[in-house]
Motif scaffolding. Structure first.
Motif, PDB file in Angstrom:
ATOM      1  N   ASN A 127       0.807  -1.221   0.000  1.00 49.87           N
ATOM      2  CA  ASN A 127       0.000   0.000   0.000  1.00 49.87           C
ATOM      3  C   ASN A 127       0.840   1.271   0.000  1.00 49.87           C
ATOM      4  O   ASN A 127       0.292   2.375   0.052  1.00 49.87           O
ATOM      5  CB  ASN A 127      -0.929   0.010   1.221  1.00 49.87           C
ATOM      6  CG  ASN A 127      -2.124  -0.907   1.041  1.00 49.87           C
ATOM      7  OD1 ASN A 127      -3.136  -0.518   0.478  1.00 49.87           O
ATOM      8  ND2 ASN A 127      -2.002  -2.133   1.510  1.00 49.87           N
ATOM      9  N   ASN A 131       3.501   4.159  -1.464  1.00 49.27           N
ATOM     10  CA  ASN A 131       3.469   4.940  -2.712  1.00 49.27           C
ATOM     11  C   ASN A 131       4.305   4.292  -3.818  1.00 49.27           C
ATOM     12  O   ASN A 131       3.987   4.406  -4.996  1.00 49.27           O
ATOM     13  CB  ASN A 131       3.971   6.358  -2.441  1.00 49.27           C
ATOM     14  CG  ASN A 131       3.017   7.134  -1.551  1.00 49.27           C
ATOM     15  OD1 ASN A 131       1.817   6.891  -1.577  1.00 49.27           O
ATOM     16  ND2 ASN A 131       3.551   8.048  -0.756  1.00 49.27           N
ATOM     17  N   THR A 132       5.396   3.599  -3.422  1.00 48.13           N
ATOM     18  CA  THR A 132       6.287   3.013  -4.427  1.00 48.13           C
ATOM     19  C   THR A 132       5.598   1.911  -5.207  1.00 48.13           C
ATOM     20  O   THR A 132       5.718   1.818  -6.433  1.00 48.13           O
ATOM     21  CB  THR A 132       7.556   2.456  -3.751  1.00 48.13           C
ATOM     22  OG1 THR A 132       8.109   3.466  -2.919  1.00 48.13           O
ATOM     23  CG2 THR A 132       8.582   2.034  -4.790  1.00 48.13           C
ATOM     24  N   GLY A 143       1.960   0.539  -4.452  1.00 49.54           N
ATOM     25  CA  GLY A 143       0.581   0.973  -4.669  1.00 49.54           C
ATOM     26  C   GLY A 143      -0.385  -0.185  -4.840  1.00 49.54           C
ATOM     27  O   GLY A 143      -0.155  -1.078  -5.661  1.00 49.54           O
ATOM     28  N   TRP A 144      -1.465  -0.191  -4.054  1.00 48.99           N
ATOM     29  CA  TRP A 144      -2.447  -1.265  -4.112  1.00 48.99           C
ATOM     30  C   TRP A 144      -3.115  -1.353  -5.487  1.00 48.99           C
ATOM     31  O   TRP A 144      -3.361  -2.443  -6.006  1.00 48.99           O
ATOM     32  CB  TRP A 144      -3.496  -1.054  -3.019  1.00 48.99           C
ATOM     33  CG  TRP A 144      -4.593  -2.062  -3.010  1.00 48.99           C
ATOM     34  CD1 TRP A 144      -5.847  -1.925  -3.520  1.00 48.99           C
ATOM     35  CD2 TRP A 144      -4.520  -3.397  -2.487  1.00 48.99           C
ATOM     36  NE1 TRP A 144      -6.578  -3.079  -3.336  1.00 48.99           N
ATOM     37  CE2 TRP A 144      -5.794  -3.996  -2.706  1.00 48.99           C
ATOM     38  CE3 TRP A 144      -3.535  -4.138  -1.854  1.00 48.99           C
ATOM     39  CZ2 TRP A 144      -6.077  -5.301  -2.303  1.00 48.99           C
ATOM     40  CZ3 TRP A 144      -3.821  -5.439  -1.447  1.00 48.99           C
ATOM     41  CH2 TRP A 144      -5.075  -6.001  -1.678  1.00 48.99           C
ATOM     42  N   ASP A 145      -3.404  -0.218  -6.072  1.00 58.19           N
ATOM     43  CA  ASP A 145      -4.098  -0.193  -7.366  1.00 58.19           C
ATOM     44  C   ASP A 145      -3.235  -0.726  -8.501  1.00 58.19           C
ATOM     45  O   ASP A 145      -3.759  -1.173  -9.534  1.00 58.19           O
ATOM     46  CB  ASP A 145      -4.548   1.231  -7.693  1.00 58.19           C
ATOM     47  CG  ASP A 145      -5.600   1.732  -6.724  1.00 58.19           C
ATOM     48  OD1 ASP A 145      -6.339   0.888  -6.172  1.00 58.19           O
ATOM     49  OD2 ASP A 145      -5.670   2.959  -6.502  1.00 58.19           O
ATOM     50  N   THR A 146      -1.927  -0.671  -8.335  1.00 60.75           N
ATOM     51  CA  THR A 146      -1.041  -1.153  -9.399  1.00 60.75           C
ATOM     52  C   THR A 146      -0.811  -2.663  -9.329  1.00 60.75           C
ATOM     53  O   THR A 146      -0.292  -3.247 -10.283  1.00 60.75           O
ATOM     54  CB  THR A 146       0.324  -0.450  -9.325  1.00 60.75           C
ATOM     55  OG1 THR A 146       0.960  -0.771  -8.077  1.00 60.75           O
ATOM     56  CG2 THR A 146       0.164   1.055  -9.444  1.00 60.75           C
ATOM     57  N   ASP A 168       9.252  -3.063  -4.497  1.00 59.10           N
ATOM     58  CA  ASP A 168       9.576  -1.736  -3.994  1.00 59.10           C
ATOM     59  C   ASP A 168      10.954  -1.272  -4.468  1.00 59.10           C
ATOM     60  O   ASP A 168      11.150  -0.092  -4.751  1.00 59.10           O
ATOM     61  CB  ASP A 168       9.530  -1.753  -2.457  1.00 59.10           C
ATOM     62  CG  ASP A 168       9.777  -0.387  -1.862  1.00 59.10           C
ATOM     63  OD1 ASP A 168       8.945   0.502  -2.073  1.00 59.10           O
ATOM     64  OD2 ASP A 168      10.820  -0.209  -1.191  1.00 59.10           O
TER      65      ASP A 168
END
Length: 252
Positions: A49, A51-52, A54-57, A119
Motif C-alpha cells: 500500500n 506509494n512506491t 501501490g495497491w491499485d497497481t 519496492d
C-alpha cells in the motif's frame, strides 16, 4: 499409511499425550505462528500500500492472495478463540490448524520478499529465483515425509526418527550453499538487506516444512486411532467366567 499399526506410532503417541503436541502445546504453537505470520504479512501489506508499489497497481492475483490471507487469519483467530475445552473435537480442530497454518506460515514471508523486490524495482530479477526456492522446498518436504513414513515400520523407531531429524538439515545447508553460489554469480550482492532476508526466510521455510511432517503423521493418528484422543475410551477388561464351575458351587 494403511499398512501401519498403532504400535508403529508410539513416539508420536507420546508427543500427543505428554509432549509438544498436547492440546496446550498446540495452542501455544498456533499463537506463536499467528504472531509471526501476522508480522510478515503485515509488513508485506504495508509495502503493497506504499506509494512506491501501490495497491491499485497490483494485479488481481495479488489482491486475491491478500483476501485469502485475511480469511485464513480470521480462521486462525477463531480456532485460538474457541478451541479451549479439552475434548476430542477440539483436539482434531487444533491438529488440523497446526498442519494448515504451518504451511501458510512457511510461505507468508515470501509475500514480504516479493513486495520488497517490487519496492526496489528488482522483482523480475528475484521472482524466478524465489519461485525456485519454494518448489525445491516442497520437493524436499515430500521426500522427507515419505522417508519418515517408510522408516516407521522398521525396528528401533525412536533411533530411526532421531537419525532422520539429524540428516534432514543436510539438504537445508545444501540449499543455502546453492543460494550463495547463485547470488554471487548473478551479482545480486548489491541488495544486502534482500539477500539476508532471503537467507533467513529460506531457513525458516525449510525448517517449517520439515517440522510439519511430524504434524501430518500426528493428525493421521488422532483421526484414525481412538487411543490418541484426549478423551480416549478406557480399555475394556473382559473377565472370563466358567459358568459350569458356578453351577457346581451352587449345588454344594
Amino acid at each position: 499409511m494403511n499398512h501401519l499399526t498403532e504400535k508403529d506410532f508410539l513416539d508420536i503417541k507420546y508427543e500427543v499425550q505428554e509432549g509438544r503436541l498436547t492440546m496446550s502445546g498446540m495452542r501455544f504453537y498456533l499463537m506463536g505462528i499467528f504472531l509471526y505470520s501476522g508480522f510478515t504479512v503485515g509488513v508485506s501489506f504495508a509495502i503493497a500500500n506504499a506509494n512506491t508499489v501501490g495497491w491499485d497497481t497490483l494485479s488481481k492475483g495479488w489482491h486475491v492472495i491478500y483476501y485469502i490471507e485475511a480469511v485464513l487469519f480470521a480462521l486462525h483467530f477463531l480456532i485460538l478463540l474457541l478451541c479451549w475445552a479439552n475434548n476430542s473435537f477440539n483436539q482434531k480442530i487444533l491438529i488440523f490448524g497446526v498442519v494448515l497454518f504451518t504451511y501458510k506460515t512457511a510461505l507468508d514471508p515470501y509475500t514480504t520478499m516479493f513486495m520488497l523486490t517490487k519496492d526496489r524495482g528488482v522483482y523480475n530479477l528475484y521472482a524466478p529465483f524465489i519461485f525456485l526456492i519454494i518448489m525445491f522446498g516442497l520437493v524436499l518436504h515430500i521426500l522427507v515425509l515419505t522417508k519418515w513414513i517408510r522408516g516407521l515400520k522398521e525396528e528401533d523407531n525412536s533411533k530411526k526418527i532421531r537419525k532422520s531429524k539429524a540428516r534432514i538439515w543436510i539438504p537445508a545447508l545444501f540449499v543455502l550453499v546453492t543460494l550463495t553460489t547463485v547470488i554471487v554469480r548473478n551479482g545480486l550482492l548489491g541488495n544486502l538487506e534482500l539477500i539476508s532476508g532471503l537467507f533467513i526466510f529460506t531457513f525458516i521455510y525449510i525448517a517449517l516444512l520439515i517440522g510439519v511432517c511430524e504434524f501430518i503423521i500426528a493428525a493421521y493418528c488422532i483421526f484414525r486411532f481412538p487411543s490418541f484422543s484426549v478423551n480416549a475410551p478406557p480399555e475394556k477388561k473382559i473377565q472370563y467366567v466358567n459358568k459350569k464351575k458356578k453351577r457346581k458351587k451352587k449345588k454344594r
